[in-house]
Design an enzyme around this catalytic site. Sequence first.
Site, PDB file in Angstrom:
ATOM      1  N   HIS A  93       0.831  -1.204   0.000  1.00  0.00           N
ATOM      2  CA  HIS A  93       0.000   0.000   0.000  1.00  0.00           C
ATOM      3  C   HIS A  93       0.865   1.253   0.000  1.00  0.00           C
ATOM      4  O   HIS A  93       1.881   1.308   0.683  1.00  0.00           O
ATOM      5  CB  HIS A  93      -0.939   0.009   1.214  1.00  0.00           C
ATOM      6  CG  HIS A  93      -2.090  -0.914   1.037  1.00  0.00           C
ATOM      7  ND1 HIS A  93      -3.338  -0.483   0.675  1.00  0.00           N
ATOM      8  CD2 HIS A  93      -2.179  -2.261   1.146  1.00  0.00           C
ATOM      9  CE1 HIS A  93      -4.145  -1.513   0.571  1.00  0.00           C
ATOM     10  NE2 HIS A  93      -3.455  -2.607   0.851  1.00  0.00           N
ATOM     11  N   PRO A  94       0.428   2.268  -0.750  1.00  0.00           N
ATOM     12  CA  PRO A  94       1.189   3.526  -0.780  1.00  0.00           C
ATOM     13  C   PRO A  94       0.968   4.346   0.483  1.00  0.00           C
ATOM     14  O   PRO A  94      -0.038   4.185   1.179  1.00  0.00           O
ATOM     15  CB  PRO A  94       0.596   4.248  -1.990  1.00  0.00           C
ATOM     16  CG  PRO A  94      -0.829   3.776  -2.017  1.00  0.00           C
ATOM     17  CD  PRO A  94      -0.772   2.322  -1.576  1.00  0.00           C
ATOM     18  N   SER A 110      -6.302   3.554  -5.682  1.00  0.00           N
ATOM     19  CA  SER A 110      -5.722   4.375  -4.611  1.00  0.00           C
ATOM     20  C   SER A 110      -5.855   5.864  -4.916  1.00  0.00           C
ATOM     21  O   SER A 110      -6.138   6.661  -4.026  1.00  0.00           O
ATOM     22  CB  SER A 110      -4.255   4.010  -4.384  1.00  0.00           C
ATOM     23  OG  SER A 110      -4.142   2.750  -3.773  1.00  0.00           O
ATOM     24  N   GLN A 114      -7.912   8.217  -2.359  1.00  0.00           N
ATOM     25  CA  GLN A 114      -7.272   9.341  -1.663  1.00  0.00           C
ATOM     26  C   GLN A 114      -7.917  10.668  -2.064  1.00  0.00           C
ATOM     27  O   GLN A 114      -8.090  11.550  -1.227  1.00  0.00           O
ATOM     28  CB  GLN A 114      -5.765   9.332  -1.901  1.00  0.00           C
ATOM     29  CG  GLN A 114      -5.092   8.167  -1.188  1.00  0.00           C
ATOM     30  CD  GLN A 114      -3.591   8.319  -1.047  1.00  0.00           C
ATOM     31  OE1 GLN A 114      -3.045   9.418  -1.082  1.00  0.00           O
ATOM     32  NE2 GLN A 114      -2.911   7.193  -0.850  1.00  0.00           N
ATOM     33  N   PHE A 145       0.839   3.274   7.194  1.00  0.00           N
ATOM     34  CA  PHE A 145      -0.470   3.530   7.779  1.00  0.00           C
ATOM     35  C   PHE A 145      -1.520   3.286   6.704  1.00  0.00           C
ATOM     36  O   PHE A 145      -1.442   3.836   5.613  1.00  0.00           O
ATOM     37  CB  PHE A 145      -0.527   4.993   8.249  1.00  0.00           C
ATOM     38  CG  PHE A 145      -1.860   5.436   8.767  1.00  0.00           C
ATOM     39  CD1 PHE A 145      -2.238   5.126  10.065  1.00  0.00           C
ATOM     40  CD2 PHE A 145      -2.715   6.201   7.988  1.00  0.00           C
ATOM     41  CE1 PHE A 145      -3.457   5.571  10.572  1.00  0.00           C
ATOM     42  CE2 PHE A 145      -3.934   6.642   8.479  1.00  0.00           C
ATOM     43  CZ  PHE A 145      -4.298   6.327   9.779  1.00  0.00           C
ATOM     44  N   ALA A 148      -9.221   3.171   5.525  1.00  0.00           N
ATOM     45  CA  ALA A 148     -10.248   3.196   4.469  1.00  0.00           C
ATOM     46  C   ALA A 148     -10.677   4.646   4.293  1.00  0.00           C
ATOM     47  O   ALA A 148     -11.627   5.104   4.923  1.00  0.00           O
ATOM     48  CB  ALA A 148     -11.426   2.296   4.849  1.00  0.00           C
ATOM     49  N   VAL A 149      -9.959   5.380   3.440  1.00  0.00           N
ATOM     50  CA  VAL A 149     -10.159   6.825   3.332  1.00  0.00           C
ATOM     51  C   VAL A 149     -11.562   7.203   2.881  1.00  0.00           C
ATOM     52  O   VAL A 149     -12.046   8.276   3.237  1.00  0.00           O
ATOM     53  CB  VAL A 149      -9.097   7.501   2.430  1.00  0.00           C
ATOM     54  CG1 VAL A 149      -7.722   7.397   3.038  1.00  0.00           C
ATOM     55  CG2 VAL A 149      -9.112   6.949   1.030  1.00  0.00           C
TER      56      VAL A 149
END
Length: 195
Positions: A93-94, A110, A114, A145, A148-149
């Site tokens: 994950h980024p 992603s 984001q 980190f 779930a944005v």
Amino acid sequence: MAFRSIRTALTVFAGLIFAISAMAAEPDMDAINTMDRTAFVQKFGGIFEHSPWVAEKAWDKKPFATIGELHAAMVSVARFAPAPLQLELLKAHPDLAGKEAQAGAMTSSSVSEQASAGLNALSKAEVAKISQFNAAYKEKFGFPFIIAVRMHTKEGIFFEFARRLQNDTQTEFANDLQNVYSITRLRLEKMLMEN
């Protein structure tokens, strides 16, 4: 209703989202169930960030009656994978609003996720703060980190970053995995409901 923790509130919220989305029409599960392994991995291999092994192993658990069963099979693969493989999954994950985002090197999922929380439009001060959080988190825990944005505001993400930095590694490993499961459920539903 009083919640004992933010995690409890988020779990209830996620459950409501999943219940509401379950009311929507299910995709053609027969078409999914008749896919060969290659087609299945090609279609679902990106649901878990840069980890097509999850879809490949979930294929063995067919047939699936619902999106929920498909997702549960994928989660089961990740949940019962050896810890080193789970760690690779997390490390795939980024960083939030990190180098990959600035270089345009994130997956389309992603990028969209984001952006949904405004992480693509941070002020210079916010970029500096999230960069500090990313570095501190990785230094303390050894993995990025993950949150779930789509289920948080920008302010909520900053709050969770600060709060979760107080946890121990075992707790954060579990938190990250749980967030991966939430992210992937949302990704899977989005993919299948758009088709």
